[in-house]
Each structure stands twice: as C-alpha cells, then as structure tokens.
Design an enzyme around this catalytic site. Structure first.
Site, PDB file in Angstrom:
ATOM      1  CG  HIS A   1      70.152  -2.507  41.842  1.00 52.07           C
ATOM      2  ND1 HIS A   1      68.973  -1.617  41.628  1.00 52.07           N
ATOM      3  CD2 HIS A   1      69.773  -3.326  42.023  1.00 52.07           C
ATOM      4  CE1 HIS A   1      68.379  -1.432  42.777  1.00 52.07           C
ATOM      5  NE2 HIS A   1      68.606  -2.235  42.619  1.00 52.07           N
TER       6      HIS A   1
ATOM      7  CG  ASN B   1      64.927  -0.108  45.243  1.00 47.42           C
ATOM      8  OD1 ASN B   1      66.156  -0.364  44.913  1.00 47.42           O
ATOM      9  ND2 ASN B   1      64.025  -1.408  45.479  1.00 47.42           N
TER      10      ASN B   1
ATOM     11  CG  HIS C   1      75.158  -8.931  52.029  1.00 48.17           C
ATOM     12  ND1 HIS C   1      74.075  -9.204  52.298  1.00 48.17           N
ATOM     13  CD2 HIS C   1      75.616  -9.545  53.875  1.00 48.17           C
ATOM     14  CE1 HIS C   1      73.349 -10.211  52.829  1.00 48.17           C
ATOM     15  NE2 HIS C   1      74.937 -10.641  54.192  1.00 48.17           N
TER      16      HIS C   1
END
Length: 749
Positions: free
Chosen positions: A122, A194, A386
């Site tokens: 990413h 995603n 996170h």
C-alpha cells in the site's frame, strides 16, 4: 557433515537458442510442486553479486555463494528447521492464534521491516478528510457511539494500491486499499479494508509469501506494480486458496474507474456488541453513491502512460469542484454461534463472502469526503492505520488472518514512522482524551507531567484510573475458547478453494466474463514458464470449463479437465457491476469546440452540464479562450493534450478542421494516414471513446466528424441533434449506465 540432496527430477536444461532474456530462474521448473529436498538453485549466468570482502574491506577469497541462503530445508533466522509455515499456532483448528508462536512473529516482524522508508504494501496512496454521519440504525446490534443517529465523526480516508512503490501508476491491475480512520469521542476506530471482499490467504503467516510473490522479482526489481509475472502465478497456482481473490482481481474490480466509484469491504468478520452485552457477527461494506464502475484494460494501460496520477487527481479534483464522494457504510449481520458459520459458509475464512442475497447489507451511516490534504507527506504518508484500533461495541474474531494483522500493523509503524510515538503525529492523534502511561521513545512530542507512569500508584493520586463498562471502557466480548490442543492446522471448511470462485464467475454478465478471460490471458501470457501456465489452467478448470478453454486458447495450450467436481452454486446478481443506473456527479465530459462554430452554444452546454453535476472540459485547437459574445469561453484542453481516457463521454460541437500543429513531426497523434477534413486528433479521440464504450454526442456539424471516423449516427450510444441542449439529455441518460454496454456483444454460442 551436511547431507547430499538429489532433486526429484533434473531441472530442464536450455540450449542457447531456447533462452529468452528475462526468465526468472536459472532453469525451467516442472509442472508439479517439487517435494524432494534439494539445495537452492544457483544464480543465472548474467548475475553477479558484490565482492566477498570483510567489513573493513579486506579480500576474503570466499565464494560468492557464501553470502546467499543455503540448505534444502526451511529454517528460522537462527537455523532451526521448520516443519510448517502455512498455519499460525492456534488453540485448535478454530481457536485463537497464540502469542507464543515465535515463528509467526519472526516471519511477520522481518516482513514488516524489509522496506525503508515507504510502506511494504500500500505504498502508493491518496488521502482525504471527511465526515461520517451515523443513521442510528445499528443500535440494536452495536453500542459504538459514533453509529448513533446524526452523530458526526471526523474521518481521514486513504486509498491505495498494494503491489507498487510510491512512484508507480494508479491504474495498474491490483487490489486497492480502503482504510478509514474515525476520530470518535470514544477513541480512534480504524476500518482497514480493501475494494475486494476476500483475500489471497487464510492465515497471516502466509502474508509475506503472497506479497513476496507479487512484488517485483528481487534480482531485477521488475515488473513494477503488477501481477503479470512468473513468481506471482507460481505462488497462486500452487496455493489454491488464492483462487477466489485472484478471480476478483482479474475481473473489472481490479481496475476501478476511480476511487469515488469503488466499493470497500472490511474483509474479515467482526463481532458487534450492544448495550445489553449481546453479540452478533458482522461484515462491513462501503457502497459508493456513484456505483461500482471500472476502466477497460486498454484505458488503464493508456492512462498509465498519459496520466499515472489519474486516480488521485480524480479524487482531488472532485473534492475541489464540490462533487464530494460519498459512500454508505453497511453491515451484514449473522448470529454469533459457537460454530461461527452462516448458511454453511465459514465466517472465519477470509477467502469467502456471504452473498448479499443470503444476508442483505443494512445501511448504518454515510461517509462524505469534503476536504483535500494540506500536505501530502504530513497527512497521507504519515497516517498510521491498525485493525486493533477499536472502540466499545466492535470486537475481533478468531480469523487467523486478522490475528496476524493485529500484530503486524502496529509493528510496522514503529519502523516506518521512526518509533513508538507515531500516534502523536497530527493526522494520527485521537480526538478523545489520552492518558496511556506510555513514556519517552523517539519523537516524543508530548510534555508529560507526573512521576508515576505505572499502576497502582499513590504519588500521582492514583491517576490514571481504570474505567468500567459504565464509563465506556473497552471490554472484550467474553467468548468461550474451545478446549483443544495447540496445533498448526486449519479447519476442514477452509479447504474449499473453488466453489465461491465458481459462484463469482457464474454471476458475471457476458462482457464481464470476456474481460476476465482477457485478463487471465494477458497475465499468464506475460509469464515465461510453461509449467506455471499449465498449472494455473488446471485451477481454472476447477472454476469453469469455458473459462479454462478460452484462456487456454489464448495461451496456445490444451485445456485440462477439472480435478475436483464442479461446485453446484447459485449465482449472486449483486456481484455484477452491470444492469443498474447511477448518479452522474463528477463525471467528466469533453466538449470538442470548432473555432468556426458558435461559441455561445458551447458556453450554454458547459453551464447546463455543470448544473447537472457533470465536469465539462472544453477542448480546442489551442489554449486560451474561444471568442463569444458577452463572455469568453475558457479552453481547458487542446487537441495536443487531450486523450479519450480522461473523459467519460465526448460532445462534438462541430467538426474542426486540421489545426496548424496537426503534423506528425510535432504531434504523433496527428500522423494518421490519409487526408481528412477533420483534425486527425479529434478522430482519434472519438474512435478511442467509441472503442471503450463511451457515449458520443454531436451537433452543429458534429455528425461530419462521426462520419469521418467511420461511426454511424444510429450506433448505440451515439447521439446527434440540432443543438447542444437537445443532445445533453440523452448523453446524461447514457452516462447513468457508465458505458454503452451494447457495444460489447456477447460472443456467439
């Protein structure tokens, strides 16, 4: 003494005439996965490493191979042989992952730190600020305060590709990241997902493997930002749990039209807890207001050369123009049973979806992006997500991929952002009070007071105190862990790697299937090794015989038969991107102006298009303005700078003659053979738009340009009228379907 190893069968030798530059290894592989131990292959003949010298520059005389990995068996970094590296150590096949798994931690830790300083995955991203407004509809299943009715929460969103570096192109075929940071009053919540709802792997211990396979080959650092190469297809053809995700990636989902028209998924199953302490299992979905749309493969390739920043530019320009991107956050809800399955689908398997026909997506809030960043590095590059940033009411499950992410994301920020205080970077700062007892470390910017950063204490008056449930404390759901022996294995339900891939294929429309066939044919056609291609064809045969046969024909190879019974599945219409209409907000139309025509009419179309939420760009022979009575018309693009891929539709305000710079020596696009009364770059513009299924409208002689391009006025999606206003209505209707799909007829049976 080290033992001697004999290979299972000799690697195929090559003659000089057979050699093709660029092959990944020194010898060709066999089709079946090797099973007999053998030492690593030597480097290729064209490869040479650094001289073997000591740390102080003294020649050692040692062979270069001494610097390379050695031995036939997989080991830890300390040389201990390992018997398994496909599964994390868990409390039974369906139990939680154990912290004592030293192999998992070593493998993930090293992976997290193997790139400096950009993200390992990413790396290429774009971000924006916005606001999330809760609908209040989630209250029955989740106590999270930010989901309450009309509660507004600031957010920061980062979209990204997976495989490429920071300098790669936006429109490569790849999975996209869709990460949202909610700055809630109860602490920061990160939904890190995603644009594809399933993943390549089922266990995080395999994450370094799939990314190593997808990244550029380590010897040459090519190819960049793409999966069309041997190491990727070698891995996924052998590791068949990747089949479902790979099929999604080979579909149009792998090349979205823009971030604004991209769906998002939380991928994993989460546990939601309400005020009464009752729990359900859930999957998160982001549904874009503009619908889910994609580029054609040719468009993606062209944009990669003409505008590598296409997706981030589209996002920034839309926000700046007031066409704020919007998504609804939705959830699929399932009973929280001990089996953690729904309708026979294992909810802990991240390679599986639950079809929306079985569990509809229920809307619980709306996300609006309404501000661009002030500084890309300070915000988009330094933002740290996170999955373990949770708030009361949202908990994790025993998904083994999620378990590894909970460790990896925190660990990688320490390396990438220079220490443990990355939460103090402005874009990462919580909007809730923080008293964490964490002290010192690199880049500590807070000036802490007190002398007792420990508990219990009396010197700081006992502060900080522990909170209870009545004080909005985060308390993990008391889920019973099944009694089991610790082991490295997966549940039996994880072994089904083809049924949902077959469901996805059967859910596609004919044009979408054609695109999938073309994608596999292209990607596998870029591989050098026949064994890799043949092995992957074997996997495709287990999805669908027609898919396999068509790809095999493209590769010039025989189509194998399936090795497992074809799954009997029902298609899921929700998986197809076709068949509906969507808002046209922010769609870009190119208005080709003829200097000899009526500029006032161009201005009228420009204003009418803007009023409908479209973004009109005027294209003319040269820059500056078009003369118009009362108000000039600004030219945003010239025939030299315009290319069809920038626009969703083309409007021809006439048939402009060749301009002064329409010469091949100055602009190669003008070098079209044959004399023409219309500028050849305009003809190229409309023929490309036609080929890509885009609507084309014309008036004031625009039909002459269509005729010169060989396009009939009665073709689907071609609109001809006697004024700009008369063609704009029909053009808008065509844009609502994204493309003129009638130009992509299904092949004859």
């Amino acid at each position: 003494m080290p033992e001697k190893y004999e290979p299972e069968q000799p690697m195929a030798a090559e003659t000089p005439a057979d050699h093709v530059p660029g092959k990944p290894a020194a010898a060709s592989p066999q089709r079946e996965e090797p099973t007999s131990p053998r030492p690593p292959l030597p480097p290729k003949a064209d490869q040479e490493g650094p001289e073997t010298v000591s740390p102080t520059g003294q020649a050692t005389g040692a062979e270069g191979a001494r610097d390379a990995q050695s031995g036939a068996y997989l080991t830890s970094a300390q040389g201990t042989r390992l018997y398994e590296t496909d599964h994390s150590l868990k409390a039974g096949p369906r139990g939680p992952v154990l912290l004592q798994d030293h192999h998992l931690r070593e493998k993930i830790t090293h992976f997290d730190h193997e790139r400096i300083p950009e993200r390992v995955v990413h790396a290429r991203g774009a971000g924006a600020h916005g606001v999330f407004r809760g609908y209040g509809t989630a209250g029955e299943v989740c106590r999270a305060a930010f989901l309450g009715r009309d509660v507004e929460t600031p957010v920061f969103v980062r979209f990204s590709t997976v495989l490429g570096s920071r300098g790669s192109a936006d429109t490569v075929r790849d999975t996209r990241g869709f990460a949202v940071k909610f700055y809630t009053e109860e602490g920061t919540f990160d939904l890190v997902g995603n644009n594809i709802p399933v993943f390549f792997i089922q266990d995080a211990i395999k994450f370094p493997d799939v990314i190593h396979a997808g990244k550029p080959h380590p010897d040459r650092e090519i190819p960049q930002a793409q999966s069309a190469h041997d190491t990727f297809w070698d891995f996924v053809s052998l590791h068949t749990e990747a089949t479902h995700h790979t099929l999604w990636n080979m579909s149009d989902r792998g090349i979205p039209r823009s971030y604004r028209m991209m769906e998002g998924f939380g991928v994993h199953t989460f546990r939601l807890v309400n005020e009464a302490g009752e729990s359900v299992l859930a999957k998160f979905h982001w549904k874009p207001k503009l619908g889910v749309h994609s580029l054609t493969w040719e468009e993606a390739q062209m944009i990669g050369g003409t505008d590598p920043d296409f997706h981030r530019r589209d996002l920034f320009d839309a926000i700046e123009s007031g066409a704020f991107p919007e998504w609804e956050l939705g959830i699929q809800v399932f009973p929280d049973t001990p089996e953690q399955t729904f309708e026979g689908i294992d909810l802990l398997d991240p390679t599986k979806i639950v079809p929306e026909e079985l569990s509809p997506v229920q809307a619980i809030g709306r996300l609006t992006l309404n501000a661009n960043t002030k500084n890309f590095f300070a915000e988009t590059e330094q933002v740290a997500f996170h999955p373990g940033h949770l708030v009361p009411g949202i908990d994790i499950t025993d998904d083994p991929l999620l378990a590894g992410r909970l460790f990896s994301y925190l660990d990688t920020q320490i390396s990438r952002l220079g220490g443990p205080n990355f939460a103090q970077i402005p874009v990462n700062r919580p909007h809730a009070p923080v008293n964490d007892m964490l002290r010192d470390g690199m880049h500590q910017t807070a000036v802490h007071t007190g002398v007792a950063p420990y508990r219990p204490n009396s010197l700081d008056g006992g502060c900080p105190f522990l909170a209870g449930a009545e004080s909005a404390a985060y308390i993990e759901a008391p889920v019973r862990v099944p009694a089991a022996s610790k082991s490295r294995e997966a549940a039996a339900s994880f072994s089904d790697h083809f049924s949902q891939a077959r469901m996805f294929w059967l859910s596609m429309s004919p044009p979408e299937r054609e695109h999938i066939i073309a994608a596999y044919s292209f990607e596998l056609g870029k591989c050098y090794e026949q064994a890799v291609k043949e092995r992957m064809l074997g996997n495709l045969a287990n999805i669908d015989p027609e898919l396999c046969a068509q790809v095999a024909a493209g590769l010039g190879l025989p189509a194998p038969g399936p090795t497992v019974p074809l799954a009997e599945v029902e298609p899921s219409p929700a998986l197809s991107q076709l068949g509906r209409t969507w808002p046209v907000d922010g769609r870009v139309i190119g208005i080709v102006a003829d200097p000899a025509g009526e500029s006032a009419e161009v201005r009228a179309v420009q204003r009418a298009a803007s009023a409908r939420g479209l973004l009109p760009l005027v294209i003319a022979p040269n820059g500056g303005t078009l003369d118009a009575e009362g108000e000039p018309v600004a030219v945003q693009r010239t025939f030299a700078t315009a290319r069809s891929v920038e626009y969703d539709a083309i409007v021809l305000a006439g048939a402009p003659r060749p301009a002064a710079d329409a010469r091949g020596a100055r602009d190669a696009k003008a070098g079209t053979p044959g004399a023409t009364e219309v500028d050849p770059r305009v003809l190229l513009l409309i023929t490309e738009a036609y080929r890509h299924g885009k609507a084309i409208a014309g008036w004031n002689g625009g039909e002459r340009a269509l005729e010169a391009a060989g396009i009939a006025a009665d073709e689907p999606g071609v609109i001809v009228g006697d004024s700009g206003s008369s063609v704009l209505d029909a053009l808008t209707g065509a844009l609502e379907k994204h493309r003129v799909w009638e130009r992509f007829p299904a092949p004859a049976a």
